[in-house]
Scaffold this active site. Structure first.
Site, short mmCIF file in Angstrom:
data_model
loop_
_atom_site.label_atom_id
_atom_site.label_comp_id
_atom_site.label_asym_id
_atom_site.label_seq_id
_atom_site.Cartn_x
_atom_site.Cartn_y
_atom_site.Cartn_z
N HIS A 257 0.82 -1.21 0.00
CA HIS A 257 0.00 0.00 0.00
C HIS A 257 0.85 1.26 0.00
CE1 HIS A 257 -3.76 -2.25 1.66
NE2 HIS A 257 -3.68 -2.28 0.34
N HIS A 385 -4.43 -5.44 -10.88
CA HIS A 385 -3.08 -5.04 -10.49
C HIS A 385 -2.06 -5.35 -11.58
CE1 HIS A 385 -3.89 -3.93 -6.32
NE2 HIS A 385 -4.61 -5.02 -6.18
#
Length: 411
Positions: A257, A385
Site C-alpha cells: 500500500h 493489479h
C-alpha cells in the site's frame, strides 16, 4: 518490434521506459492477460473468478470483481483491445441490474442468484466510481448514469466532512455504520476520485483526493517513518492492535500500500499542475522505505510489517510487485528517483516467478521455493493489479492513463 522479456534485457544500457523492445513486451503481456480473463464472462454480465487454467471457480460475485473488470477492459480499449467492449458492456449492465440496490441506494457487496452479502462497503463503492470513470473515458453510454449515482451515495453515506475521510461499512438497510475506520478504502477512494476528475473535470473530485492525501501522506506517513498504519478507531485514532480479514485488513502496515500510495501521490501532483513541491519527495520516501524493509532476500515484497518495521507476515503476493512497478515507473518518469535498477529487479522477478506466459495472467502467491501456491488466494483472482503493471510504464506521463496509452500507440 519484437518483445524482449525482462530477464533478457538485464544487460541493456538504456532506460527501459524508453526502450521499444520493453514496450513491446509490456503490450504483449497486457494483451495476454486481457485474452485470458475474457473467460470470466459467463453471460449477462456474470463474471467468475478463474483458476490457473482459466476455468471458473464457483462462488458469489463480489462488487470489486465486477468493477475491476470494467475498469481493466476499459483500459484495454485504450490499448486497442477491441474484444474488451463486450466485457465493459456486460459489466456495466450487471453492476446496475444486480449489484445496485434500486430500493435503498448503494451497491451490494456480493450477489449470486440474489443478494449474497448486502453490506454496503466503502471499498467496493470506490471501485464502482473507478469503473464508471474509466468507462466514461472509454465512451460507454451508461457511464454518466453510474458515475452520478455512486458519487451521490459516497457524498451522502460515506464522506466524513469533519475528518476529511471516508467511513467504512454500512448495513444493507443503512441502519448501522460499523465503528471501524480504514486506510485501504481511503487509498482506493483517492484512486477513484483522481480517475473521476480525469473523466469529468469536476474539481470536487480532485479536492477530495487532495484531502485524503493531506491526512495519510502529509500528516500520518511522516509520523510513522513512511509506513502508513492500516486501521483506525471510530475517532480516527490509529488502532495498533486491530487485526481483521487477512486479505483486506491484516495487522500492522502493508508495504504494497505504501508503493500504491506513492503512485497516486504523483498522479495527484501532476493533475494539480506540479505545484505541490513536497509530494514527489513524499512518494520517493514511501517507495524507498518499502524497498528497504520489505523486499525479501529471494525477491518479492513481504506482505506486512509491524509498527517497528519488522516483518510480520512474510507471504509474497503478486499485487505489491505490480504496484511497486507502477510506482517506480512514475518516479522515474518524473526524475525524482535514481532507481532504474529497482525497476529492472521487480520486472525480472515478476517475469520469472509470477507471469504465466503460457496462458496469461499472473500467479497471485508464491511459496518458499518461489513456485506458485494456493494459500490465501485461489486461482487467478484478479487482472487489475497486473494489467496496470504493464500499462502504467507503457503510457506516457504519470496521470490520465488512458490518454497516455493512446498517445503511446500513436508513436
Amino acid at each position: 518490434m519484437d518483445p524482449v522479456a525482462p530477464r533478457e534485457m538485464l544487460e541493456v544500457d538504456d532506460t527501459w521506459l524508453e526502450n521499444p523492445h520493453h514496450h513491446a513486451w509490456l503490450r504483449e503481456d497486457a494483451e495476454r492477460q486481457l485474452r485470458f480473463f475474457l473467460a470470466s464472462l459467463k453471460g449477462r454480465g456474470r463474471f467468475a473468478v478463474l483458476d490457473h487454467a482459466g476455468q471458473p471457480i464457483p462462488g458469489p460475485q463480489e462488487l470489486h470483481t465486477t468493477t475491476r473488470l470494467i475498469h481493466s477492459y476499459s483500459l484495454g480499449l485504450s490499448l486497442g483491445f477491441a474484444e474488451g467492449a463486450d466485457m465493459v458492456d456486460a459489466g456495466m449492465g450487471f453492476v446496475w441490474r444486480a449489484h445496485r440496490d434500486a430500493k435503498r441506494g448503494g451497491f451490494f457487496h456480493a450477489v449470486r442468484s440474489g443478494v449474497a452479502d448486502g453490506t454496503k462497503k466503502a471499498y467496493g463503492h470506490m471501485f464502482v466510481l473507478l469503473a464508471a470513470a474509466s468507462a466514461k473515458r472509454a465512451g460507454h453510454p451508461e457511464a454518466d448514469r453510474l458515475l452520478a449515482d455512486v458519487a451521490e451515495v459516497l457524498e451522502q453515506r460515506f464522506w466524513d466532512e469533519g475528518a476529511g475521510l471516508f467511513v467504512e461499512d454500512w448495513s444493507e438497510d443503512w441502519a448501522h455504520l460499523d465503528k471501524y475506520r480504514g486506510m485501504n478504502a481511503n487509498m482506493h477512494a483517492t484512486e477513484a476520485h483522481l480517475a473521476a476528475y480525469e473523466a469529468t473535470g469536476e474539481a470536487l473530485f480532485l479536492v477530495r483526493a487532495g484531502r485524503l492525501i493531506d491526512v495519510f501522506i502529509r500528516r500520518i506517513a511522516p509520523r510513522y517513518n513512511w509506513r502508513i498504519p492500516e486501521h483506525y478507531s471510530e475517532r480516527w485514532e490509529v488502532d495498533r492492535g486491530y487485526e481483521g480479514d487477512p486479505v483486506f485488513r491484516p495487522a500492522g502496515t502493508t508495504p504494497g500500500h505504501s508503493v500504491e500510495w506513492a503512485r497516486l501521490v504523483l498522479q495527484y501532483w501532476d493533475l494539480r499542475g506540479r505545484v505541490d513541491e513536497d509530494l514527489p519527495e513524499a512518494a520517493r520516501c514511501l517507495v524507498e522505505e518499502a524497498l528497504r524493509l520489505a523486499w525479501g532476500r529471494r525477491g518479492g515484497f513481504v506482505y506486512t510489517l509491524d509498527f517497528d518495521g519488522q516483518v510480520d507476515r512474510n507471504a509474497r503476493y503478486w499485487w505489491p510487485v505490480c504496484e511497486g512497478i507502477g510506482a517506480i515507473s512514475a518516479l522515474l518518469k518524473t526524475g525524482t528517483f535514481a532507481g532504474e535498477e529497482w525497476y529492472r529487479r521487480l520486472w525480472a522477478f515478476g517475469e520469472a516467478h509470477l507471469v504465466d506466459q503460457a496462458r496469461g495472467g499472473w500467479y497471485p502467491e508464491l511459496g518458499a521455493d518461489d513456485r506458485p501456491v494456493e494459500g490465501q488466494f485461489k486461482g487467478k483472482p484478479d487482472i487489475y493489479h497486473a494489467l496496470q503493471a504493464d500499462l502504467l510504464p507503457l503510457a506516457k506521463g504519470v496521470s490520465r492513463l488512458q490518454d497516455g496509452l493512446e498517445a503511446r500507440l500513436k508513436g
